[in-house]
Design an enzyme around this catalytic site. Structure first.
Site, PDB file in Angstrom:
ATOM      1  N   PHE A 110       8.958 -22.925  66.044  1.00  0.00           N
ATOM      2  CA  PHE A 110       8.259 -23.686  65.010  1.00  0.00           C
ATOM      3  C   PHE A 110       9.011 -25.003  64.793  1.00  0.00           C
ATOM      4  CE2 PHE A 110       6.951 -24.786  60.700  1.00  0.00           C
ATOM      5  CZ  PHE A 110       5.589 -24.618  60.803  1.00  0.00           C
ATOM      6  N   ARG A 155      -6.374 -19.950  66.133  1.00  0.00           N
ATOM      7  CA  ARG A 155      -5.489 -18.928  65.589  1.00  0.00           C
ATOM      8  C   ARG A 155      -6.208 -18.153  64.485  1.00  0.00           C
ATOM      9  NH1 ARG A 155       0.283 -20.371  62.932  1.00  0.00           N
ATOM     10  NH2 ARG A 155      -1.133 -21.293  61.417  1.00  0.00           N
ATOM     11  N   TYR A 176       4.678 -18.145  51.200  1.00  0.00           N
ATOM     12  CA  TYR A 176       3.256 -18.449  50.987  1.00  0.00           C
ATOM     13  C   TYR A 176       2.331 -17.965  52.094  1.00  0.00           C
ATOM     14  CZ  TYR A 176       4.750 -22.572  53.729  1.00  0.00           C
ATOM     15  OH  TYR A 176       5.286 -23.392  54.670  1.00  0.00           O
ATOM     16  N   LYS A 177       2.875 -17.278  53.098  1.00  0.00           N
ATOM     17  CA  LYS A 177       2.016 -16.769  54.171  1.00  0.00           C
ATOM     18  C   LYS A 177       1.565 -15.347  53.808  1.00  0.00           C
ATOM     19  CE  LYS A 177       3.873 -20.111  57.347  1.00  0.00           C
ATOM     20  NZ  LYS A 177       4.952 -20.478  58.255  1.00  0.00           N
ATOM     21  N   ASP A 227      14.058 -16.046  61.673  1.00  0.00           N
ATOM     22  CA  ASP A 227      13.056 -16.623  60.786  1.00  0.00           C
ATOM     23  C   ASP A 227      11.875 -15.654  60.753  1.00  0.00           C
ATOM     24  OD1 ASP A 227      10.944 -18.013  59.611  1.00  0.00           O
ATOM     25  OD2 ASP A 227      11.651 -19.955  60.347  1.00  0.00           O
TER      26      ASP A 227
END
Ligand SMILES: *Cc1c(COP(=O)(O)O)cnc(C)c1O
Length: 412
Positions: free
Chosen positions: A126, A371, A222-223, A197
């Site tokens: 990422f 996605r 927040y995911k 991560d």
């Protein structure tokens, strides 16, 4: 293949997690498959924010730090996250953003392995993870070097020069899952630390940080944890590392006695030392309320549903969208895949926009990835059926070819 909408509905009826969906405020007519980017809104959040603003902030003002326990929120929320990731309560705190936390723990890892200068990571990680490591390297000059190697070569890249291996557990684009236990073990064999991560894992995958002997970890609020836009992230450090752990961002909230206002920094107890500035109370309150949705959920059940939803989506796309040009771009084996399915198509961006207009919300990742995230707390098997049906329609009627679907927004 013998699949039908009725069979999907029957799976929902038999799903022990089905009742959790009612805990979320989901918009009518939308199939939300982007909980891996921004989790849906738990119903518990608004009333708790209302109370934190109206009663605590509005009425009790500064007393709230004590009477409403605001000062302990980073640890309290961390303790609630711990069972979701296989950690002990005192090994986790909620604070800052994932990017900032990665900086803190990568720097701490380097400091805990004096004489070693290499951080191992992978290309295509990422972006923020790579950028943060590059910034740390630039700051520390010759003291560190980045060794960026493809995933399958990571074990070979580990040697006695390595201070830490820094990887994202579930790849944001391909959904590929790293073998956390094995890579951590290999890192330890050469005396290096493993920093994971968990942004695309926490809240969807049955993690066992202690069981895998993980040293350090960060992750996103927040995911799949549904803490809201820009929610505080979290940090984990194994208890055995606490005495040696030092944050390079030695702010006053990480001090042993912040309210003595003394000149010299002294690290606080355990994980308190990785805090930096004043905690964002409204954000932490929302995340705290969001975690209610996980109360009493066995992570293994959540993971089993996440795998089943992904498998169903892949099977349905193969069966119902043949010759569409859509190709799987994630592992087909659910054991090697996170809670998302990625497909590739040269016109992926336009297809995603056409799907969104018809109520199926996924997202696009350049250059060609569509996605779809499956948040097992609120996505149903019938949602997967309906989403693929709409995808099939978009592909057969070619709606996505309309030029307006190719206009790029700032955020994809
Ligand atoms: C989402 C995500 C982040 C987010 O970082 P922020 O600091 O919250 O912007 C970081 N790393 C990974 C791997 C992610 O998936």
């Amino acid at each position: 293949m013998n699949l039908s909408r009725e069979k999907c509905a029957a799976r929902d009826a038999a799903d022990g997690l089905a009742g959790r969906r009612a805990l979320f405020d989901l918009p009518e007519g939308v199939i939300y498959l982007d909980g891996n980017s921004l989790g849906a809104l738990p119903r518990a959040v608004a009333p708790r924010l209302q109370a934190a603003v109206g009663e605590a902030w509005g009425r009790d003002l500064i007393k709230s730090w004590n009477v409403h326990g605001w000062i302990d929120l980073p640890s309290r929320v961390g303790a609630r996250l711990a069972p979701l990731i296989g950690a002990q309560a005192h090994e986790v705190v909620a604070a800052d953003s994932t990017s900032v936390n990665l900086f803190k723990l990568a720097a701490a890892a380097i400091a805990m392995r004096p004489g070693r200068r290499v951080i191992v990571t992978e290309p295509g990680n990422f972006p923020t993870d790579l950028y943060v490591l590059q910034g740390l390297r630039d700051l520390l000059g010759d003291r560190i070097a980045l060794r960026v190697v493809e995933a399958d070569r990571i074990p070979d890249a580990l040697d006695e020069d390595v201070a830490a291996v820094v990887l994202t557990h579930v790849h944001y684009k391909s959904g590929r899952l790293h073998d956390m236990a094995e890579i951590t073990r290999r890192a330890h064999e050469v005396g290096a630390l493993a920093l994971w991560d968990l942004s695309h894992s926490a809240g969807a995958i049955d993690l066992d940080l202690n069981g895998c002997d993980v040293d350090l970890a960060v992750g996103c609020g927040y995911k799949y944890l549904n803490g809201g836009p820009g929610a505080p992230a979290f940090l984990f450090a194994a208890e055995r590392l606490h005495p040696a752990l030092r944050s390079p961002l030695s702010g006053w909230m990480g001090h042993a006695r912040p309210f003595e206002f003394i000149d010299e920094y002294e690290p606080g107890d355990g994980m308190l030392r990785v805090l930096c500035g004043t905690p964002p109370i409204l954000g932490l309150t929302a995340l705290d309320a969001a975690l209610d949705a996980f109360d009493g959920v066995a992570m293994a059940d959540l993971r089993a549903k996440s795998r089943a939803l992904g498998d169903l989506f892949l099977d349905l796309v193969a069966a119902r969208c043949p010759n569409s040009g859509l190709q799987p771009a994630c592992p087909l084996d659910a054991a090697l895949r996170g809670s998302q399915v990625s497909l590739s198509h040269p016109d992926g961006y336009a297809i995603v926009q056409a799907l969104i207009e018809r109520g199926v919300v996924g997202d696009f990742r350049a250059p060609d990835i569509l996605r779809f995230g499956f948040a097992p707390l609120y996505v149903r098997f019938v949602d997967v059926w309906d989403a693929v049906e709409i995808l099939r329609n978009v592909m057969t009627d070619g709606a996505w070819r309309e030029p307006r679907f190719s206009l790029k927004a700032v955020v994809t």
